[in-house]
Design an enzyme around this catalytic site. Structure first.
Site, short mmCIF file in Angstrom:
data_model
loop_
_atom_site.label_atom_id
_atom_site.label_comp_id
_atom_site.label_asym_id
_atom_site.label_seq_id
_atom_site.Cartn_x
_atom_site.Cartn_y
_atom_site.Cartn_z
N ASP A 59 0.82 -1.22 0.00
CA ASP A 59 0.00 0.00 0.00
C ASP A 59 0.85 1.27 0.00
O ASP A 59 0.32 2.35 0.27
CB ASP A 59 -0.91 0.00 1.24
CG ASP A 59 -2.06 -0.99 1.12
OD1 ASP A 59 -2.99 -0.71 0.35
OD2 ASP A 59 -2.02 -2.05 1.78
N GLU A 64 -0.67 9.65 1.57
CA GLU A 64 -1.40 10.58 2.44
C GLU A 64 -1.60 10.03 3.86
O GLU A 64 -1.59 10.78 4.83
CB GLU A 64 -2.78 10.87 1.84
CG GLU A 64 -3.70 11.61 2.79
CD GLU A 64 -5.07 11.89 2.23
OE1 GLU A 64 -5.82 10.93 1.96
OE2 GLU A 64 -5.39 13.06 2.05
N ASP A 65 -1.78 8.72 3.93
CA ASP A 65 -2.11 8.15 5.24
C ASP A 65 -0.96 8.20 6.23
O ASP A 65 -1.16 8.07 7.43
CB ASP A 65 -2.59 6.69 5.06
CG ASP A 65 -3.92 6.65 4.36
OD1 ASP A 65 -4.77 7.52 4.63
OD2 ASP A 65 -4.12 5.76 3.50
N ARG A 84 0.80 -1.41 7.33
CA ARG A 84 1.19 -0.14 6.73
C ARG A 84 2.18 0.66 7.59
O ARG A 84 2.63 1.73 7.20
CB ARG A 84 -0.06 0.69 6.42
CG ARG A 84 -1.02 -0.03 5.46
CD ARG A 84 -1.99 0.90 4.80
NE ARG A 84 -1.29 1.94 4.08
CZ ARG A 84 -1.86 3.03 3.61
NH1 ARG A 84 -3.15 3.21 3.78
NH2 ARG A 84 -1.16 3.96 2.98
N ARG A 129 -9.60 3.01 11.31
CA ARG A 129 -8.14 3.22 11.28
C ARG A 129 -7.65 4.25 12.31
O ARG A 129 -6.49 4.22 12.71
CB ARG A 129 -7.72 3.69 9.89
CG ARG A 129 -8.06 2.70 8.77
CD ARG A 129 -7.17 1.48 8.82
NE ARG A 129 -7.52 0.50 7.80
CZ ARG A 129 -7.04 0.52 6.56
NH1 ARG A 129 -6.23 1.48 6.18
NH2 ARG A 129 -7.40 -0.43 5.70
N HIS A 159 -12.25 5.88 5.36
CA HIS A 159 -11.67 7.09 5.95
C HIS A 159 -12.66 8.24 5.86
O HIS A 159 -13.56 8.22 5.01
CB HIS A 159 -10.42 7.50 5.16
CG HIS A 159 -9.23 6.62 5.36
ND1 HIS A 159 -8.57 6.01 4.31
CD2 HIS A 159 -8.56 6.25 6.48
CE1 HIS A 159 -7.55 5.31 4.79
NE2 HIS A 159 -7.53 5.42 6.09
N CYS A 246 -5.28 10.56 -1.48
CA CYS A 246 -4.43 9.55 -0.85
C CYS A 246 -3.08 9.38 -1.51
O CYS A 246 -2.13 8.89 -0.90
CB CYS A 246 -5.17 8.23 -0.89
SG CYS A 246 -4.40 7.02 0.11
C1 CIR Z 1 -5.80 0.86 2.69
O1 CIR Z 1 -6.78 0.12 2.84
O2 CIR Z 1 -5.18 1.31 3.64
C2 CIR Z 1 -5.34 1.18 1.28
N1 CIR Z 1 -5.57 0.08 0.43
C3 CIR Z 1 -6.07 2.39 0.75
C4 CIR Z 1 -5.78 3.63 1.51
C5 CIR Z 1 -6.58 4.78 1.00
N2 CIR Z 1 -6.29 5.95 1.74
C6 CIR Z 1 -6.83 7.13 1.49
O3 CIR Z 1 -7.65 7.27 0.59
N3 CIR Z 1 -6.46 8.15 2.26
#
Ligand code: CIR
Length: 251
Positions: A59, A64-65, A84, A129, A159, A246
């Protein structure tokens, strides 16, 4: 207006990325779309900081996360998904030149996709999350810098910004029937119909808004907010639950 964007290439293990609907994910298609996204940001005048992928981190392109960067301060997150957590180190190195770094410590969990800055407010989603301690971490770092931090119940979305995103310093795009508009005090929500939920996340750079194809109400909402829509297809990345925001950290 931001000057830089951090992006991270799609890893060759992207087909193993977290995805709630367990779709088949195509690495090459995701890479092509990611390149188009990166080039769109570049064409808007941003200097791109392009990080190499890590195949141990399926991932990792969803940068962004991993960090919340606002007004020259960075809060590194502690992602809610265990798989992650290893993404943060590369972001830490990339963000170090751009100002002080703060950390999110256990037991807090925080994903950048749950953080939405609108003017001097930061709305932070309470989600699968991000927990209460994560929200308090955002408050501890950013309240002394003049931000009001507002917790928001996310409901079934992954999110907060899966269903909304900032358009201007007071306007937000929000999918109807997801989070009540009343949860965003001090903002003017531009509502789009529930069936366009997948398009309710856009990336604004100056007067341009990157948006997904196929969402006519989003085009109208963006134009009403005085922005020019620019269509970028990231459908393969969206299959892994990614919003447009993201894929970059704007600095
Ligand atoms: C996840 O599930 O963490 C990733 N596959 C996707 C994260 C998407 N994050 C976002 O849009 N801020």
């Amino acid at each position: 207006m931001p000057t830089h964007a951090i992006v991270r290439d799609v890893s060759s293990s992207f087909h193993l990325a977290l995805a709630r609907d367990r779709p088949t994910l195509e690495v090459e298609r995701a890479r092509t779309q990611h390149r188009t996204y990166r080039e769109a940001l570049e064409s808007l005048g941003l200097t791109i900081i392009r990080l190499p992928p890590d195949d141990a981190l399926p991932d990792c392109c969803f940068v962004e996360d991993g960090a919340l960067h606002l007004d020259g301060e960075t809060l590194l997150t502690r992602p809610g998904a265990l798989s992650r957590r290893g993404e943060i180190a590369a972001l830490e190195d990339a963000l170090r030149p751009f100002g002080p770094l703060h950390r999110t410590e256990a037991p807090a969990t925080l994903d950048g996709g749950d953080c939405m800055r609108v003017g001097r407010r930061i709305f932070v989603g309470r989600s699968a999350r991000t927990n209460e301690a994560g929200i308090r971490t955002v408050e501890r770092v950013f309240a002394p810098r003049g931000f009001e931090v507002v917790g928001v119940e996310v409901g079934t979305a992954l999110h907060l910004k899966s269903v909304c995103s900032p358009l201007t310093d007071d306007r937000i795009l929000l999918a109807e029937g997801t989070i009540p508009a009343s949860r965003f005090p001090g903002t003017r929500p531009c509502l789009v119909p529930r069936e366009e939920e997948g398009g309710a996340n856009c990336v604004v750079v100056g007067t341009t808004a990157l948006i997904q194809p196929g969402f006519p109400s989003v085009v109208s909402a963006v134009e009403e907010a005085g922005l020019t829509p620019c269509i970028v297809d990231t459908s393969e990345l969206r299959k892994a639950d990614s919003a447009l925001t993201c894929l970059s950290i704007l600095i």
